[in-house]
Design an enzyme around this catalytic site. Structure first.
Site, PDB file in Angstrom:
ATOM      1  CD  GLU A 157     -30.978-127.192 113.819  1.00  0.00           C
ATOM      2  OE1 GLU A 157     -31.476-126.148 114.265  1.00  0.00           O
ATOM      3  OE2 GLU A 157     -30.313-127.972 114.512  1.00  0.00           O
ATOM      4  CG  ASN A 198     -26.701-131.137 109.241  1.00  0.00           C
ATOM      5  OD1 ASN A 198     -26.524-132.352 109.150  1.00  0.00           O
ATOM      6  ND2 ASN A 198     -26.417-130.452 110.344  1.00  0.00           N
ATOM      7  CG  HIS A 235     -28.403-133.828 118.338  1.00  0.00           C
ATOM      8  ND1 HIS A 235     -27.110-133.855 118.818  1.00  0.00           N
ATOM      9  CD2 HIS A 235     -28.422-132.874 117.372  1.00  0.00           C
ATOM     10  CE1 HIS A 235     -26.381-132.944 118.161  1.00  0.00           C
ATOM     11  NE2 HIS A 235     -27.149-132.347 117.283  1.00  0.00           N
ATOM     12  CD  GLU A 263     -25.201-131.066 114.392  1.00  0.00           C
ATOM     13  OE1 GLU A 263     -25.888-130.914 115.425  1.00  0.00           O
ATOM     14  OE2 GLU A 263     -25.174-130.239 113.461  1.00  0.00           O
ATOM     15  CG  ASP A 265     -25.547-135.588 121.113  1.00  0.00           C
ATOM     16  OD1 ASP A 265     -26.670-135.820 120.609  1.00  0.00           O
ATOM     17  OD2 ASP A 265     -25.192-134.443 121.452  1.00  0.00           O
TER      18      ASP A 265
END
Ligand code: XIL
Length: 328
Positions: A157, A198, A235, A263, A265
């Site tokens: 990030e 990432n 996400h 990750e 979702d």
């Protein structure tokens, strides 16, 4: 007739006697990892940690359905080195042992990140001192698990939405050179691990953030910084699944060996969003794996959006069933 009587009795008895998470339920649950690997991919994983791996129903699903685990929190800086020179290995050791006992790949997460960072790091103001702090952290954490962790999220990030570099102790004290320092330390600590950069909101191919990631990774790789892969967290909100293919293809166009969805979702967990997002990885030759960010909605960091593949009672949701069908 005896057989009819027995059959009629057997089904309700089995249903009553066996709680979910039992052998029968696990046999019925199909492995998304097996189907994904059969498509030529390396793993389909999830995140977890000691508390959830000690929950038998949750652990049973991971054992049956998934092929990789990412520590959700236990390897983050504030947990693993909360005080300079003092390392907490209990949580990460538990996850590593569980993964090896159960034959799962581990994605290490994460080494240099502004968030969940130990407070003491924020007060380091000297560039040489911060360089050494980063190098020591990476050497200790990666060194302990050398040869046992498949991917490491080395930098997490680091971009703002407009493509500028996020303000953090790392960028303030070292400028963008913290990226080189971190990746070189990581390569030295475990030459076998695939090293990832990432980030989130890399879900649109032409956004300033996605373009900053691609252009800067190309620049660093050209300069010899050992970056193996780009991770897109993914996400998502409902309806975004169809955009993932374009975004993953754009990231894979960077000068890296591989990419991964790290990750995943999706708020609402619409089956069509999940099928499209996972298919984006299937279709992209450089995409090696997908990890979802948790098993059951209850345990999600976004629990209020029910974004995962299993419901609060550990039952596979429609999205899971549709993924199994699409990969079969
Ligand atoms: C989240 C965890 O799921 C939560 O348990 C924790 O409270 C906060 O962090 N990006 C990342 C992950 O890289 O590490 C974050 O995980 C979610 C966003």
């Amino acid at each position: 007739m005896h057989s009819v009587t027995l059959f009629a009795l057997a089904a309700p008895l089995a249903a009553l006697a066996l709680p979910s998470g039992s052998l029968l339920t696990r046999q019925e649950l199909q492995s998304i990892n097996e189907l994904f690997v059969a498509k030529g991919k390396e793993y389909f994983g999830t995140c977890s940690d000691q508390n959830l791996l000690s929950n038998q129903q949750n652990a049973a699903i991971i054992q049956t359905a998934f092929g990789a685990v990412t520590p959700e929190n236990s390897m983050k800086w504030d947990q693993i080195q909360p005080t300079q020179g003092q390392f907490n290995w209990d949580g990460p050791d538990f996850l590593m042992d569980w993964a090896e006992t159960n034959g799962k790949i581990v994605r290490g997460h994460t080494l240099v990140w502004h968030s969940q960072l130990a407070g003491w790091v924020n007060s380091v103001t000297d560039p040489a001192a911060l360089t050494e702090v980063i190098q020591t952290h990476i050497a200790e954490v990666m060194g302990r698990y050398k040869g046992r962790i498949y991917h490491w999220d080395v930098v997490n990030e680091m971009w703002n939405e407009d493509g500028t570099m996020r303000d953090s102790v790392f960028s303030q004290v070292l400028g963008e050179d913290f990226v080189r320092i971190a990746f070189e330390a990581a390569r030295a600590a475990d030459p076998d691990a695939k090293l990832y950069i990432n980030d989130y909101n890399l879900d649109t191919a032409d956004s300033p953030k996605t373009q900053a990631m691609i252009n800067n990774v190309n620049k660093w790789v050209e300069a010899g910084v050992p970056i193996d892969g780009i991770g897109t967290q993914a996400h998502l909100t409902g309806g975004m699944g169809s955009g993932v293919a374009g975004a993953v293809a754009a990231l894979a166009g960077a000068n890296v060996a591989e990419v991964a969805i790290t990750e995943l979702d999706i708020a609402g967990a619409a089956a069509e969003d999940y099928v499209a997002a996972v298919d984006a990885c299937v279709q992209e030759p450089k995409c090696v794996g997908v990890s979802v960010w948790g098993v059951r909605d209850t345990d999600s960091w976004r629990a209020d959006t029910s974004p995962l593949l299993f419901d609060d009672s550990y039952q596979p949701k429609d999205a899971y069933t549709q993924l199994i069908a699409s990969l079969s």
